[in-house]
Design an enzyme around this catalytic site. Structure first.
Site, mmCIF file in Angstrom:
data_model
loop_
_atom_site.group_PDB
_atom_site.id
_atom_site.type_symbol
_atom_site.label_atom_id
_atom_site.label_comp_id
_atom_site.label_asym_id
_atom_site.label_seq_id
_atom_site.Cartn_x
_atom_site.Cartn_y
_atom_site.Cartn_z
ATOM 1 N N GLU A 20 0.779 -1.279 -0.031
ATOM 2 C CA GLU A 20 -0.077 -0.041 0.171
ATOM 3 C C GLU A 20 0.821 1.210 -0.118
ATOM 4 O O GLU A 20 2.127 1.209 0.227
ATOM 5 C CB GLU A 20 -0.862 0.069 1.344
ATOM 6 C CG GLU A 20 -2.279 -0.318 1.033
ATOM 7 C CD GLU A 20 -3.275 0.590 0.455
ATOM 8 O OE1 GLU A 20 -2.494 1.739 -0.221
ATOM 9 O OE2 GLU A 20 -4.269 0.572 0.302
ATOM 10 N N ARG A 100 -7.770 -0.395 12.994
ATOM 11 C CA ARG A 100 -6.652 0.058 12.452
ATOM 12 C C ARG A 100 -6.456 0.971 11.504
ATOM 13 O O ARG A 100 -7.471 1.466 10.991
ATOM 14 C CB ARG A 100 -5.798 -1.392 11.819
ATOM 15 C CG ARG A 100 -6.490 -1.589 10.551
ATOM 16 C CD ARG A 100 -5.476 -2.703 9.786
ATOM 17 N NE ARG A 100 -6.196 -3.119 8.426
ATOM 18 C CZ ARG A 100 -5.892 -2.469 7.164
ATOM 19 N NH1 ARG A 100 -5.377 -1.337 7.297
ATOM 20 N NH2 ARG A 100 -6.396 -2.993 6.156
ATOM 21 N N ASN A 102 -5.215 3.187 8.100
ATOM 22 C CA ASN A 102 -5.330 2.661 6.462
ATOM 23 C C ASN A 102 -4.748 4.018 5.808
ATOM 24 O O ASN A 102 -3.809 4.423 6.213
ATOM 25 C CB ASN A 102 -6.818 2.351 6.171
ATOM 26 C CG ASN A 102 -6.693 1.333 4.788
ATOM 27 O OD1 ASN A 102 -6.087 0.485 4.985
ATOM 28 N ND2 ASN A 102 -7.542 1.575 3.981
ATOM 29 N N GLU A 121 -13.940 -4.740 8.854
ATOM 30 C CA GLU A 121 -14.569 -3.715 7.701
ATOM 31 C C GLU A 121 -15.988 -3.465 7.957
ATOM 32 O O GLU A 121 -16.938 -3.330 7.069
ATOM 33 C CB GLU A 121 -14.568 -4.468 6.479
ATOM 34 C CG GLU A 121 -13.101 -4.699 5.923
ATOM 35 C CD GLU A 121 -12.523 -5.160 4.798
ATOM 36 O OE1 GLU A 121 -13.607 -5.215 3.735
ATOM 37 O OE2 GLU A 121 -11.628 -5.610 4.080
ATOM 38 N N ASP A 197 -9.741 1.767 -4.432
ATOM 39 C CA ASP A 197 -8.824 1.745 -3.213
ATOM 40 C C ASP A 197 -8.159 3.172 -3.264
ATOM 41 O O ASP A 197 -8.591 4.123 -2.789
ATOM 42 C CB ASP A 197 -7.876 0.401 -3.283
ATOM 43 C CG ASP A 197 -7.374 -0.097 -2.197
ATOM 44 O OD1 ASP A 197 -6.943 0.749 -1.391
ATOM 45 O OD2 ASP A 197 -7.091 -1.379 -1.917
#
Length: 286
Positions: A20, A100, A102, A121, A197
């Protein structure tokens, strides 16, 4: 007419669980990228091929350069500052069980817009918050599921944002004080094409969107029209950013988490040389 290309290069062959956050660090002439679930911060110097890996103490969602040197990290339990000498301190410590960090991005004014999500999620379990260098925190959105790509138009008057399960890229109006309003859809990703994303905005104001389970990066015009598709041989494409000294190379992160069939480049850092023209990204003022 939409242009479709398939050419790519492997910049760093890896097996990142959840690659990522590609980010060009102009002061160091290197690309930063992450393996969120592997708790690893990677650097890559395209001029020399030199690579480094730093293991973080917890899952890390984003790493961005700071104006005074070092990095700001979006971590599981909050936002921290990593100094150039390796020292670490929390800017904002707020652990929430089951949640968490992101994706995150630095706004034109040098503030950090950092997202969170629940590991499961769950809808409404994530947030998007604005952090300034003195540790001031402002909640922007408190009911997202998977907070992901964030970026700004070249003139700074628009902000783009992705909450992945919505299958949308949304756009906000940005006021001179940095606050945003007027949320509305810019793009809706059709069923079967994956989930949006990470994103980046180029110098022409076009929005490049990585498609999780979509095996592609798409470029949309400022009007939301699809004009380019980069097809890739691995489904879990996570984020993209321009890098290199002239900001013309598009770096793309990928993931291998959850894949049931082998994909040779899953988890690797990919690059499309000469893909377009990116914008210089401001460092975090903190």
């Amino acid at each position: 007419m939409t242009k479709i290309t398939t050419a790519y290069e492997v910049a760093v062959r890896a097996e990142a669980t959840l690659g990522e956050g590609p980010t060009w660090d102009p002061a160091a002439g290197r690309l930063l990228w992450l393996d969120i679930l592997g708790s690893r911060l990677h650097t890559y110097d395209p001029a020399t091929g030199r690579r480094t890996v730093r293991v973080t103490d917890q899952h890390v969602g984003a790493a961005k350069p700071r104006a005074g040197g070092g990095l700001v990290l979006n971590l599981r339990d909050g936002v921290g500052l990593l100094d150039a000498d390796g020292g670490f301190r929390w800017l904002h410590h707020e652990p929430v069980p089951g949640r968490r960090a992101n994706d995150a991005a630095v706004a034109p004014d040098g503030s950090l817009w950092a997202g969170t999500m629940r590991y499961d999620e769950a809808p409404g379990g994530g947030t998007l918050s604005r952090f300034t260098g003195d540790g001031t925190v402002e909640a922007v959105l408190d009911d997202v599921a998977v907070s992901n790509g964030t970026g700004w138009s070249p003139d700074g008057t628009l902000m783009y944002y992705i909450d992945s399960p919505t299958r949308r890229v949304d756009v906000f109006d940005r006021a001179p004080d940095g606050r945003v309003s007027g949320r509305r859809p810019l793009v809706e990703i059709e069923d079967g094409a994956g989930f949006p994303d990470g994103l980046t905005v180029d110098a022409d104001g076009c929005v490049w969107v990585a498609l999780w389970d979509g095996a592609a990066v798409r470029r949309y015009t400022p009007d939301g029209e699809l004009d380019r598709v980069i097809a890739l041989p691995t489904p879990r494409v996570t984020a993209c950013a321009f890098g290199g000294t002239d900001l013309t190379d598009l770096y793309i992160t990928t993931a291998c988490v959850g894949l049931t069939a082998p994909h040779p480049v899953a988890g690797s850092l990919l690059v499309i040389p000469g893909a377009g023209k990116g914008m210089p990204q401001p460092p975090f003022k903190g």
